[in-house]
Design a protein around this motif. Structure first.
Motif, short mmCIF file in Angstrom:
data_model
loop_
_atom_site.label_atom_id
_atom_site.label_comp_id
_atom_site.label_asym_id
_atom_site.label_seq_id
_atom_site.Cartn_x
_atom_site.Cartn_y
_atom_site.Cartn_z
N MET A 1 -119.08 -16.24 36.08
CA MET A 1 -119.05 -16.28 34.67
C MET A 1 -119.51 -17.63 34.10
O MET A 1 -119.54 -18.69 34.92
N LYS A 2 -119.60 -17.58 32.84
CA LYS A 2 -120.12 -19.00 32.08
C LYS A 2 -119.78 -18.80 30.43
O LYS A 2 -120.15 -17.87 29.92
N MET A 3 -119.30 -19.81 30.03
CA MET A 3 -119.38 -19.78 28.39
C MET A 3 -119.34 -21.30 28.19
O MET A 3 -118.42 -22.15 28.74
N ASP A 4 -119.83 -21.54 26.87
CA ASP A 4 -119.89 -22.84 26.61
C ASP A 4 -118.55 -23.21 25.73
O ASP A 4 -117.76 -22.41 25.43
N ALA A 5 -118.32 -24.53 25.92
CA ALA A 5 -117.06 -25.26 25.21
C ALA A 5 -117.55 -25.77 24.09
O ALA A 5 -117.95 -27.02 24.49
N VAL A 6 -117.54 -25.37 22.75
CA VAL A 6 -118.03 -25.93 21.74
C VAL A 6 -116.90 -26.79 20.66
O VAL A 6 -115.96 -25.94 20.50
N PRO A 7 -116.83 -27.85 20.60
CA PRO A 7 -115.89 -28.56 19.55
C PRO A 7 -115.87 -27.92 18.33
O PRO A 7 -117.12 -27.79 17.66
N GLY A 8 -114.61 -27.56 17.82
CA GLY A 8 -114.83 -26.84 16.60
C GLY A 8 -114.86 -25.53 16.49
O GLY A 8 -114.70 -24.79 15.47
N THR A 9 -115.59 -24.85 17.53
CA THR A 9 -115.76 -23.33 17.76
C THR A 9 -115.15 -22.86 18.89
O THR A 9 -115.99 -23.05 19.65
N PRO A 10 -114.06 -22.32 18.92
CA PRO A 10 -113.50 -21.80 20.11
C PRO A 10 -114.21 -20.65 20.55
O PRO A 10 -114.77 -19.66 19.75
N THR A 11 -114.50 -20.27 21.89
CA THR A 11 -115.23 -19.12 22.32
C THR A 11 -114.31 -18.46 23.64
O THR A 11 -113.04 -19.03 23.86
N THR A 12 -114.56 -17.29 23.77
CA THR A 12 -113.80 -16.73 24.82
C THR A 12 -114.45 -15.96 26.04
O THR A 12 -115.62 -15.73 25.84
N MET A 13 -113.94 -15.71 27.04
CA MET A 13 -114.29 -14.87 27.96
C MET A 13 -113.40 -14.22 28.91
O MET A 13 -112.44 -15.12 29.06
N TRP A 14 -113.65 -13.01 29.40
CA TRP A 14 -112.44 -12.39 30.16
C TRP A 14 -113.07 -11.97 31.55
O TRP A 14 -114.10 -11.61 31.62
N PHE A 15 -112.30 -11.90 32.51
CA PHE A 15 -112.58 -11.41 33.62
C PHE A 15 -111.41 -11.19 34.70
O PHE A 15 -110.20 -11.52 34.24
N THR A 16 -111.58 -10.26 35.76
CA THR A 16 -110.60 -9.94 36.61
C THR A 16 -110.94 -10.65 38.03
O THR A 16 -111.77 -10.33 38.84
N PRO A 17 -110.29 -11.63 38.27
CA PRO A 17 -110.43 -12.17 40.12
C PRO A 17 -110.27 -11.34 40.89
O PRO A 17 -108.99 -10.42 40.81
N LYS A 18 -111.06 -11.06 41.81
CA LYS A 18 -110.79 -10.07 42.99
C LYS A 18 -110.03 -10.45 44.37
O LYS A 18 -109.40 -9.82 44.86
N PHE A 19 -110.10 -11.69 44.46
CA PHE A 19 -109.69 -12.32 45.76
C PHE A 19 -108.80 -13.50 45.57
O PHE A 19 -109.35 -14.28 44.66
N THR A 20 -107.62 -13.62 46.14
CA THR A 20 -106.97 -14.86 46.17
C THR A 20 -107.96 -15.94 46.83
O THR A 20 -108.80 -15.66 47.73
N THR A 21 -107.35 -17.39 46.81
CA THR A 21 -108.11 -18.33 47.31
C THR A 21 -107.88 -18.12 48.80
O THR A 21 -108.92 -18.48 49.55
N LYS A 22 -106.69 -17.89 49.12
CA LYS A 22 -106.34 -17.65 50.60
C LYS A 22 -107.39 -16.92 51.11
O LYS A 22 -107.80 -16.82 52.26
N GLU A 23 -107.64 -15.36 50.59
CA GLU A 23 -108.39 -14.58 51.04
C GLU A 23 -109.91 -15.09 51.41
O GLU A 23 -110.64 -14.91 52.15
N MET A 24 -110.21 -15.68 50.37
CA MET A 24 -111.62 -16.33 50.29
C MET A 24 -111.62 -17.35 51.66
O MET A 24 -112.84 -17.68 52.10
#
Lengths: 349, 606
Positions: free
Chosen positions: A248-271
């Protein structure tokens, strides 16, 4: 020292090459330019064929060497879609790549100059041209179709049950805000930003939704299997929240909030179990943002709901850092409530 | 279109410029050193000026890339040579990050604009337009001269920014605000960025003067019989290039001027809600993304401005050296036209992850991938041109074949990036770097090299050394693939662009050996380019002399001029054209120049 040495060697090599090149020009004149030209033509024709064979082997070898070094399985549901799209495109383009490169170099080799051959006068052929307009068009329609289908899936509305995290980029690091129990992020106004007064994000304290918001830096906590919607913004220049493992990737722009969403599949421990103890989900800045761009690193800890809840319970809302006297856990309530209000007023522009 | 009328019109224009030669007495006026070599209005001399200035810039821009590759390949080592070159910017033999970014920015700016736009279009448009359409010079030789000198001024300003105390611009060649707008955000955002913007403004003026001239010359000054569809494909390519430039560069100019306002006059076109290093700025209501729209509205056509002239020259060179007509002439023109139109409709594919409305994004995916259709047509037509030819591998031919190979490789990776779904992962990674270097950088360079080798005899009446040419080609194509092919894998691993040191990252530090290999190869490739430059300058003075008027046995008009063409190109009348430029191998004849009337028994084709 070694630099001088390398430069000397380069100059020497160059002088030798130049002498040979010059000499070969004289030789050509002496032996008959046409004859030498034809010989050179044969050599170059053969080299083109050799380059094709070596190149295709090289492509295979390169893949064998490096395929293990690109990131493993995608760690989010969207990542799976992106990987699927990637492999569909890869399969299609690879076929085209191999066919066209083989034709190019094979034709060059096969039809190199020869006294016996008369070139074939072939200025156009409508049927052929229609064929190779239509076939790419069909192939691309397939790619566009899949692409847009996945694209709308990934960029569509986040599910209702998503957790919310706000990510703010700054030169050169990441700040996070969690909505707390009310599930709502309070308002911000950038002119209220004041690190010394415990308000690094410029939260508007009059907004009650801010009172339970939790502030953290550098490490983001997420819950495995639970969709997360990131609200992304920046304080100074454009940054980019790059999550290579989640694709995933999304710009962080000052003055213009952006959004993105996703569902993590594995915990850090599993990885860690899969890829070794050094594994860590990293947040990279993918948009050039100044001298520290290459080191603008954050991390993500994906954990189970219980672990997350336990961590969240241990966090104190930023409101209490800004106004310690409001903190119910604070033993000495030094300031009466009225003076806290006065302080908020002072922060306002 | 009456050519005679145009010629008369031209004569009248000439009489109003006393410096210009009377075209019927080519060597009438005595030329001074200044009017011949410096403020020349002869298209051939202006072409040489563009080419040589471009070469100087290419050496600087290329050297920068080699030096910052040292840092990339060997982040743990220090190189005294870096301190020799850069002084305090590389104290102790390590480039400081701020200067690393300045180098990347300059490398991109120099190569994209000064070398591959001015150096490539400027050289070959000026050289070939009057030669190939049969004109004595450009429509306005004076504007043409101004075009070069504005480019020169832009060069001076850009060059001077390398030497100022706070260093040159360091916001990337795209110069996105707020980084490039807010002085506190980076050292390069101080004076360096103002100089960058002023230099670009001058450059745009140069490009517009040139482009308008190219268009009006091609439309109005073709010789008798040279209908548009009889023009060589180089002319069509340059024509569309000029149209692209004229329509898109003004948009960049507006973007640059607004940025200058934001930087110096306190406006807020691009700025809003900024707290930089704890300092709260008063700007509110601007949009940082607006700049990206303005920039890429030029920026995307720009890659075709770079690529189309190379395509045109490759078409011409492949046809001449296969001794066979270009396959599908009209399809080639049509695909150039399609690319030219689509180039204006795809800019937002550079902005898929800026928060662009996904619905809008979908249209840009469709339009972007559409470009693959005309591109595919071109590739298949080049392949068919080679098929059943009788190919002479001059260095120019080899570079043209190399161009096609690179165009295929780089074009196909564009299908990944143009698809917004995949772009989410690959955006701003090394994959992008690999993609555009192959398809736009190296491929266009190959087109340019092909052009230089092919038309060097026309420019300087001497040949380049062939052996050096072959070495140049083979090292460059092998090296280019070695450098950029494996780089795609770094991108697939998600490694962001412009990371000068990846050792602190757990996910990105697995390619240390690869980075070393790429650095070593890039040094070798750069050394061979220097060899080419040496060959170039050496051959101008000492190369083998051209003794025949038409050394490649080509059909186009430039080979009907004297070996050393004077100002005015043809002695006596401008030749009349009777056929298209690609009658090679027709009716058993090796080639039939455009000036030859159609024979009575000639098979009918074009």
């Amino acid at each position: 020292m070694s630099t001088t040495f390398i430069i000397l060697i380069l100059i020497l090599g160059f002088l030798i090459t130049f002498q040979i090149a010059k000499a070969s020009e004289y030789v050509a004149v002496m032996r008959g330019e046409e004859k030498v030209r034809k010989q050179t033509n044969k050599i170059n024709g053969f080299m083109l064929l050799a380059f094709l064979v070596a190149g295709l082997i090289g492509v295979y070898y390169c893949n064998e060497q490096l395929k293990g070094k690109i990131l493993g399985e995608a760690a989010s549901d969207h990542g799976d879609k992106i990987d699927t799209m990637l492999y569909i495109t890869l399969a299609l383009t690879f076929i085209v790549f191999v066919i066209t490169q083989i034709l190019l170099f094979w034709f060059a080799y096969k039809y190199q100059e020869s006294d016996d051959r008369k070139p074939y006068y072939f200025p156009h052929n409508n049927k052929l041209e229609v064929i190779w307009t239509v076939i790419p068009a069909i192939a691309l329609t397939v790619l566009v179709g899949f692409g847009i289908y996945y694209w709308f899936g990934i960029t569509g509305e986040a599910p209702k049950n998503s957790m919310l995290v706000e990510v703010t980029g700054k030169q050169f690091g990441w700040e996070f805000r969690y909505p707390g129990k009310d599930g709502e992020l309070g308002k911000r106004y950038y002119k209220l930003t004041n690190e010394a007064a415990g308000n690094p994000l410029g939260q508007v304290w009059e907004d009650a939704a801010n009172h339970d918001d939790v502030y953290a830096t550098q490490e983001m906590h997420l819950v495995v299997g639970k969709p997360v919607k990131l609200i992304i913004t920046s304080k100074d220049v454009i940054h980019d929240v790059g999550l290579a493992h989640f694709r995933m990737k999304m710009d962080a722009v000052p003055g213009t909030p952006t959004t993105m969403w996703f569902t993590p599949k594995f915990t850090t421990k599993e990885m860690k179990k899969k890829y070794g103890d050094n594994f860590v989900y990293e947040i990279s800045c993918d948009q050039m943002c100044g001298k520290g761009h290459y080191s603008m690193r954050g991390t993500i800890l994906v954990e189970t709901q219980e672990e997350f809840d336990r961590w969240m319970a241990s966090q104190k809302p930023q409101y209490y850092t800004a106004f310690p006297d409001k903190d119910p856990d604070n033993p000495k309530m030094a300031m009466p409530a009225d003076s806290a209000k006065a302080m908020t007023a002072a922060v306002k522009p | 279109m009456s050519n005679e009328a145009n010629l008369h019109g031209h004569t009248e224009v000439v009489t109003t410029h006393p410096v210009h030669h009377d075209e019927h007495h080519v060597h009438h006026h005595k030329e001074t050193f200044v009017t011949k070599y410096i403020f020349s209005q002869d298209h051939k001399m202006i072409a040489r000026q563009f080419l040589i200035t471009g070469i100087i810039w290419a050496i600087i821009g290329g050297l920068f890339s080699v030096l910052f590759r040292l840092q990339l390949g060997y982040p743990e080592q220090s190189f005294p040579i870096l301190e020799t070159f850069f002084g305090r910017w590389a104290a102790g033999g390590k480039i400081v990050p701020e200067f690393y970014y300045a180098l990347v920015t300059m490398h991109g700016t120099i190569l994209v604009f000064f070398v591959l736009t001015a150096g490539l279009s400027g050289t070959f448009a000026n050289l070939l337009i009057p030669f190939q359409i049969g004109a004595r010079d450009m429509a306005s030789p004076f504007l043409n001269m101004l075009s070069y000198w504005f480019f020169f001024l832009a060069s001076i300003v850009m060059m001077s920014s390398l030497f100022i105390e706070t260093g040159p611009a360091a916001g990337g060649w795209t110069m996105y605000p707020p980084l490039s707008a807010v002085r506190q955000a980076s050292l390069g955002s101080k004076l360096g960025s103002d100089l960058w913007l002023v230099s670009m403004a001058l450059f745009i003026v140069s490009s517009l003067l040139g482009g308008l001239n190219y268009i009006s010359t091609i439309l109005n000054m073709r010789t008798k019989g040279m209908s548009m569809t009889r023009m060589p494909l180089t002319m069509w390519a340059i024509f569309f290039t000029a149209v692209l430039g004229v329509l898109s560069f003004p948009v960049l100019l507006s973007g640059a001027i607004l940025l200058l306002f934001d930087r110096n006059l306190g406006t807020s076109f691009y700025l809003s809600d900024i707290v930089v290093n704890g300092e709260i700025l008063s700007n509110e209501g601007g949009s940082a993304i607006l700049y990206q729209h303005l920039f890429w509205f030029l920026g995307h056509p720009e890659v075709y401005i770079i690529l189309l002239p190379a395509m045109g020259m490759v078409s011409e060179i492949l046809s001449v050296n296969s001794r066979k007509p270009i396959f599908g002439y009209m399809a080639m023109v049509g695909s150039l036209f399609a690319i030219c139109i689509l180039a204006f409709l795809v800019w937002a594919h550079h902005m898929f992850v800026t928060g662009l409305n996904p619905f809008l994004g979908a249209f840009f995916v469709l339009l972007t991938l559409l470009i693959a259709v005309p591109s595919a047509i071109k590739v298949f037509n080049w392949l068919t041109t080679l098929w059943r030819g009788n190919i002479r591998f001059t260095p120019a031919t080899l570079f043209a074949i190399g161009f096609v190979s690179l165009f295929i490789s780089g074009g196909l990776t564009g299908i990944f990036l143009g698809n917004s779904t995949i772009d989410i992962h690959l955006h701003d990674t090394m994959f992008v770097v690999a993609h555009f270097h192959i398809v736009m950088g190296v491929a266009s360079f190959f087109g340019m090299f092909a052009g230089v080798y092919h038309w060097f005899p026309k420019m300087f009446a001497r040949y380049l050394n062939n052996t050096l040419g072959y070495i140049h080609f083979w090292v460059t194509i092998i090296g280019s693939y070695l450098i950029f092919w494996p780089m795609h894998y770094q991108g697939l691993a998600g490694i962001p662009r412009r990371y000068l040191d990846k050792r602190a990252w757990a996910s990105f530090n697995q390619f240390a050996d690869l980075d070393k290999m790429i650095t070593v190869v890039s040094i070798i490739v750069f050394a061979v380019q220097l060899m080419f430059v040496f060959n170039f300058f050496y051959s101008i003075f000492k190369g083998r002399k051209v003794r025949t008027q038409n050394p490649w046995k080509a059909n186009t008009l430039e080979w009907t001029t004297p070996i050393v063409a004077g100002h005015g190109n043809w002695e006596g009348e401008i030749p009349e054209v009777h056929r298209w430029a690609y009658d090679y191998g027709k009716d058993g004849r090796d080639f039939i120049p455009q000036t030859e009337p159609i024979g009575e028994n000639e098979s009918k084709d074009h």
